[in-house]
Scaffold this motif. Structure first.
Motif, PDB file in Angstrom:
ATOM      1  N   ASP A   1       0.597  -1.171  -0.064  1.00 18.79           N
ATOM      2  CA  ASP A   1       0.020   0.019  -0.044  1.00 18.79           C
ATOM      3  C   ASP A   1       0.918   1.236   0.060  1.00 18.79           C
ATOM      4  OD1 ASP A   1       0.872  -0.026   2.558  1.00 18.79           O
ATOM      5  OD2 ASP A   1      -0.920  -0.276   3.532  1.00 18.79           O
ATOM      6  N   ALA A   2       2.204   0.924   0.107  1.00 24.23           N
ATOM      7  CA  ALA A   2       3.022   2.276  -0.310  1.00 24.23           C
ATOM      8  C   ALA A   2       4.188   1.837  -0.910  1.00 24.23           C
ATOM      9  CB  ALA A   2       3.572   2.624   1.232  1.00 24.23           C
ATOM     10  N   ASP A   3       5.075   2.655  -1.582  1.00 24.86           N
ATOM     11  CA  ASP A   3       6.034   2.530  -2.575  1.00 24.86           C
ATOM     12  C   ASP A   3       7.246   1.922  -1.948  1.00 24.86           C
ATOM     13  OD1 ASP A   3       7.790   2.710  -4.569  1.00 24.86           O
ATOM     14  OD2 ASP A   3       7.467   4.667  -5.159  1.00 24.86           O
ATOM     15  N   PRO A   4       7.594   0.773  -2.273  1.00 28.45           N
ATOM     16  CA  PRO A   4       8.850   0.150  -1.721  1.00 28.45           C
ATOM     17  C   PRO A   4      10.198   0.740  -1.810  1.00 28.45           C
ATOM     18  CG  PRO A   4       7.794  -1.363  -3.270  1.00 28.45           C
ATOM     19  CD  PRO A   4       7.019  -0.238  -3.137  1.00 28.45           C
ATOM     20  N   ARG A   5      10.219   1.508  -3.223  1.00 28.10           N
ATOM     21  CA  ARG A   5      11.115   2.227  -3.708  1.00 28.10           C
ATOM     22  C   ARG A   5      11.658   3.540  -2.649  1.00 28.10           C
ATOM     23  NH1 ARG A   5       9.075   3.733  -9.522  1.00 28.10           N
ATOM     24  NH2 ARG A   5       7.579   4.092  -8.099  1.00 28.10           N
ATOM     25  N   THR A   6      10.873   3.778  -1.830  1.00 27.53           N
ATOM     26  CA  THR A   6      10.996   4.920  -0.950  1.00 27.53           C
ATOM     27  C   THR A   6      10.917   4.722   0.702  1.00 27.53           C
ATOM     28  OG1 THR A   6       8.624   5.780  -1.082  1.00 27.53           O
ATOM     29  CG2 THR A   6      10.387   6.757  -2.447  1.00 27.53           C
ATOM     30  N   ASP A   7      10.131   3.290   0.987  1.00 29.35           N
ATOM     31  CA  ASP A   7       9.765   2.853   2.449  1.00 29.35           C
ATOM     32  C   ASP A   7       9.980   1.406   2.474  1.00 29.35           C
ATOM     33  OD1 ASP A   7       8.634   2.507   4.893  1.00 29.35           O
ATOM     34  OD2 ASP A   7       6.629   3.013   4.101  1.00 29.35           O
ATOM     35  N   VAL A   8      10.957   1.084   3.095  1.00 32.76           N
ATOM     36  CA  VAL A   8      11.317  -0.269   3.444  1.00 32.76           C
ATOM     37  C   VAL A   8      10.618  -0.943   4.448  1.00 32.76           C
ATOM     38  CG1 VAL A   8      13.816  -0.244   2.677  1.00 32.76           C
ATOM     39  CG2 VAL A   8      13.190   0.035   4.997  1.00 32.76           C
ATOM     40  N   GLY A   9       9.836  -0.080   5.088  1.00 28.44           N
ATOM     41  CA  GLY A   9       8.788  -0.657   6.186  1.00 28.44           C
ATOM     42  C   GLY A   9       7.738  -1.378   5.457  1.00 28.44           C
ATOM     43  N   VAL A  10       7.375  -1.280   4.493  1.00 32.47           N
ATOM     44  CA  VAL A  10       6.175  -1.714   3.772  1.00 32.47           C
ATOM     45  C   VAL A  10       6.429  -3.330   3.648  1.00 32.47           C
ATOM     46  CG1 VAL A  10       5.578   0.232   2.265  1.00 32.47           C
ATOM     47  CG2 VAL A  10       6.874  -1.702   1.329  1.00 32.47           C
ATOM     48  N   TYR A  11       7.595  -3.722   3.690  1.00 27.95           N
ATOM     49  CA  TYR A  11       7.875  -5.482   3.259  1.00 27.95           C
ATOM     50  C   TYR A  11       7.118  -6.123   4.873  1.00 27.95           C
ATOM     51  CZ  TYR A  11      11.116  -3.774  -0.025  1.00 27.95           C
ATOM     52  OH  TYR A  11      11.719  -3.243  -1.162  1.00 27.95           O
ATOM     53  N   ALA A  12       7.189  -5.486   5.672  1.00 28.87           N
ATOM     54  CA  ALA A  12       6.315  -6.037   6.994  1.00 28.87           C
ATOM     55  C   ALA A  12       5.021  -6.336   6.871  1.00 28.87           C
ATOM     56  CB  ALA A  12       6.847  -5.388   8.225  1.00 28.87           C
ATOM     57  N   ARG A  13       4.322  -5.469   6.024  1.00 29.24           N
ATOM     58  CA  ARG A  13       2.659  -5.394   5.769  1.00 29.24           C
ATOM     59  C   ARG A  13       2.339  -5.477   4.577  1.00 29.24           C
ATOM     60  NH1 ARG A  13       4.685  -0.053   7.255  1.00 29.24           N
ATOM     61  NH2 ARG A  13       4.145   1.428   5.463  1.00 29.24           N
ATOM     62  N   PRO A  14       2.401  -6.773   3.722  1.00 22.82           N
ATOM     63  CA  PRO A  14       1.965  -6.722   2.340  1.00 22.82           C
ATOM     64  C   PRO A  14       0.324  -6.696   2.365  1.00 22.82           C
ATOM     65  CG  PRO A  14       2.763  -8.801   3.141  1.00 22.82           C
ATOM     66  CD  PRO A  14       3.018  -7.783   4.106  1.00 22.82           C
ATOM     67  N   ALA A  15      -0.030  -6.120   1.246  1.00 23.02           N
ATOM     68  CA  ALA A  15      -1.664  -5.704   1.108  1.00 23.02           C
ATOM     69  C   ALA A  15      -2.120  -6.936   0.390  1.00 23.02           C
ATOM     70  CB  ALA A  15      -2.040  -4.439   0.312  1.00 23.02           C
ATOM     71  N   ALA A  16      -1.128  -7.476  -0.282  1.00 24.52           N
ATOM     72  CA  ALA A  16      -1.821  -8.653  -0.917  1.00 24.52           C
ATOM     73  C   ALA A  16      -0.599  -9.627  -1.320  1.00 24.52           C
ATOM     74  CB  ALA A  16      -2.655  -8.351  -2.148  1.00 24.52           C
ATOM     75  N   VAL A  17      -0.629 -10.843  -1.317  1.00 24.10           N
ATOM     76  CA  VAL A  17       0.368 -11.865  -1.812  1.00 24.10           C
ATOM     77  C   VAL A  17      -0.407 -12.743  -2.705  1.00 24.10           C
ATOM     78  CG1 VAL A  17       1.906 -13.768  -1.036  1.00 24.10           C
ATOM     79  CG2 VAL A  17       1.872 -11.878   0.318  1.00 24.10           C
ATOM     80  N   ILE A  18       0.225 -12.681  -4.018  1.00 25.10           N
ATOM     81  CA  ILE A  18      -0.254 -13.762  -4.954  1.00 25.10           C
ATOM     82  C   ILE A  18       0.766 -14.778  -5.408  1.00 25.10           C
ATOM     83  CG2 ILE A  18      -1.280 -13.596  -7.359  1.00 25.10           C
ATOM     84  CD1 ILE A  18      -2.181 -10.592  -6.823  1.00 25.10           C
ATOM     85  N   LEU A  19       0.557 -15.797  -5.487  1.00 19.80           N
ATOM     86  CA  LEU A  19       1.347 -16.989  -5.749  1.00 19.80           C
ATOM     87  C   LEU A  19       0.684 -17.863  -6.566  1.00 19.80           C
ATOM     88  CD1 LEU A  19       4.014 -18.737  -5.391  1.00 19.80           C
ATOM     89  CD2 LEU A  19       2.750 -19.839  -3.268  1.00 19.80           C
ATOM     90  N   ARG A  20       1.552 -17.972  -7.859  1.00 23.44           N
ATOM     91  CA  ARG A  20       0.804 -18.717  -8.960  1.00 23.44           C
ATOM     92  C   ARG A  20      -0.403 -18.479  -9.367  1.00 23.44           C
ATOM     93  NH1 ARG A  20       3.866 -22.451  -5.698  1.00 23.44           N
ATOM     94  NH2 ARG A  20       5.428 -23.529  -7.019  1.00 23.44           N
ATOM     95  N   GLY A  21      -0.682 -17.192  -9.377  1.00 22.96           N
ATOM     96  CA  GLY A  21      -2.061 -16.597  -9.725  1.00 22.96           C
ATOM     97  C   GLY A  21      -3.019 -16.411  -8.612  1.00 22.96           C
ATOM     98  N   ARG A  22      -2.947 -16.907  -7.449  1.00 23.21           N
ATOM     99  CA  ARG A  22      -4.025 -17.204  -6.483  1.00 23.21           C
ATOM    100  C   ARG A  22      -3.748 -16.475  -5.398  1.00 23.21           C
ATOM    101  NH1 ARG A  22      -7.572 -21.532  -7.118  1.00 23.21           N
ATOM    102  NH2 ARG A  22      -6.921 -22.748  -8.764  1.00 23.21           N
ATOM    103  N   LEU A  23      -4.436 -15.572  -4.723  1.00 24.34           N
ATOM    104  CA  LEU A  23      -4.387 -14.808  -3.605  1.00 24.34           C
ATOM    105  C   LEU A  23      -4.109 -15.619  -2.570  1.00 24.34           C
ATOM    106  CD1 LEU A  23      -7.128 -12.105  -4.274  1.00 24.34           C
ATOM    107  CD2 LEU A  23      -4.639 -11.607  -3.478  1.00 24.34           C
ATOM    108  N   CYS A  24      -3.179 -15.360  -1.527  1.00 19.41           N
ATOM    109  CA  CYS A  24      -3.066 -16.318  -0.356  1.00 19.41           C
ATOM    110  C   CYS A  24      -3.531 -15.776   0.710  1.00 19.41           C
ATOM    111  CB  CYS A  24      -1.376 -16.295   0.056  1.00 19.41           C
ATOM    112  SG  CYS A  24      -0.512 -16.924  -1.574  1.00 19.41           S
TER     113      CYS A  24
END
Length: 364
Positions: free
Chosen positions: A341-364
């Motif tokens: 929900d924020a730009d990881p190019r400027t905020d490394v804190g976003v990695y701890a709070r993904p808004a969505a994870v999609i693996l092999r085309g499916r929302l986890c």
């Protein structure tokens, strides 16, 4: 539903930023797929290739191999925080079964760690009785793994008493034969190394990667840069060096002093590697002594060392995927992406709070 609309920015690599992309039947489509995506659910945010943990131990716990159920949970924890590709860096458990589990991260296995007897953590490695057995063992693990072999190149030698310190495990000529054995069997070889003394022989032997690399000097760094030899920085593990030193001080003061010095220069070391052009890889070293799900913390540590958030993103996604030969965000590739929900190019804190994870085309 088998279609998703990814409403960007979609950060495909260092140079490509797309407005949107689609997921159709598990694959990425970078141009409007038309009717195939009718009724697609929209997922909005900053979209990046799935994170890559290049030093992770699925199937390993503090006392060695864990149950299949615990290994599954380890992989799931990593996945839910956006790690969708793992290069295993040694596991006593055969985790090939994960290849059949499409709900778990993609896994590139290195087989078992290879070490010399009584010169590594108990229960973690295949400990050889004779140093000359290493090339044969490397060939065996190359055939068992997924294109990688992991050796332990140095460890404390407690037989030296109060003078005990990190020393290399293998003679240089054995390392040459071991690297050749890996390459002859279609694998690349990477090495755990803390000690300065171990790095030169590893580079001379033609090793493909270094894990930790805390003992590298300026000449080692320059050579690694010129040859494109990647180093996995593992700052979370190196942060433990101060504790290792305190524990060892009463019996092994020489070792303690070395570990304390490497701890003190850990951030400067990462920046020296980066500024020299050494390809950096991001690895949590989860499994054994570090918990799974800590890659976001590892990325934050590399930013604290001085890497820009944009470089951290590149090292953790498309650059690592290129290094491992696995597609990221490209036409027809498997839809393995993370949305923030924020730009990881400027905020490394976003990695701890993904808004969505999609693996092999499916929302986890």
């Amino acid at each position: 539903m088998n279609a998703l609309h990814l409403s960007g920015p979609v950060l495909a690599d260092d140079d490509r930023v797309l407005d949107e992309a689609w997921v159709v039947d598990g694959a990425l489509r970078l141009s409007d797929p038309g009717a195939a995506a009718e009724g697609a659910r929209t997922v909005s945010g900053w979209v990046v290739p799935g994170l890559v943990d290049v030093h992770c131990h699925v199937g390993l716990g503090p006392m060695g191999a864990v149950s299949k159920e615990e290994a599954e949970e380890q992989a799931r924890i990593d996945r839910d925080l956006g790690t969708l590709l793992v290069r295993d860096a040694g596991s006593p458990q055969d985790t090939a079964w994960i290849h059949e589990r499409h709900d778990l991260p993609r896994l590139i296995r290195s087989g078992k760690h290879l070490a010399y007897r009584k010169r590594y953590l108990r229960y973690f490695a295949d400990e050889l009785d004779d140093v000359t057995q290493l090339p044969e063992a490397v060939a065996r693990e190359a055939q068992r793994g997924d294109g990688w072999v992991k050796i332990v190149a140095d460890w404390i030698d407690r037989s030296m008493g109060r003078e005990a310190d990190l020393t290399p495990l293998w003679p240089p000529e054995v390392l040459v034969d071991a690297v050749a054995a890996a390459h002859e069997n279609g694998a690349r070889i990477t090495a755990h190394t803390f000690a300065h003394e171990a790095v030169g022989p590893l580079l001379d032997a033609g090793v493909d990667g270094l894990e930790h690399g805390t003992g590298m000097d300026a000449d080692h760094i320059a050579e690694a840069a010129s040859r494109g030899i990647a180093v996995t920085t593992t700052l979370l593990q190196v942060a433990n060096f101060a504790g290792f030193a305190a524990q060892a001080e009463p019996k092994y003061p020489v070792f303690a002093a070395r570990m304390r010095a490497m701890y003190a220069r850990r951030y400067a070391h990462v920046m020296a590697l980066h500024e020299a052009g050494v390809p950096l890889l991001m690895g949590s070293d989860a499994g054994g002594t570090i918990e799974h799900g800590t890659l976001p913390e590892e990325l934050a540590e590399n930013a604290r060392a001085g890497l820009s958030p944009a470089d951290v993103l590149g090292y953790a996604t498309w650059r690592a995927r290129d290094y491992l030969g696995v597609d990221g965000i490209s036409e027809g590739a498997s839809a393995d992406v993370v949305v923030y929900d924020a730009d990881p190019r400027t905020d490394v804190g976003v990695y701890a709070r993904p808004a969505a994870v999609i693996l092999r085309g499916r929302l986890c």
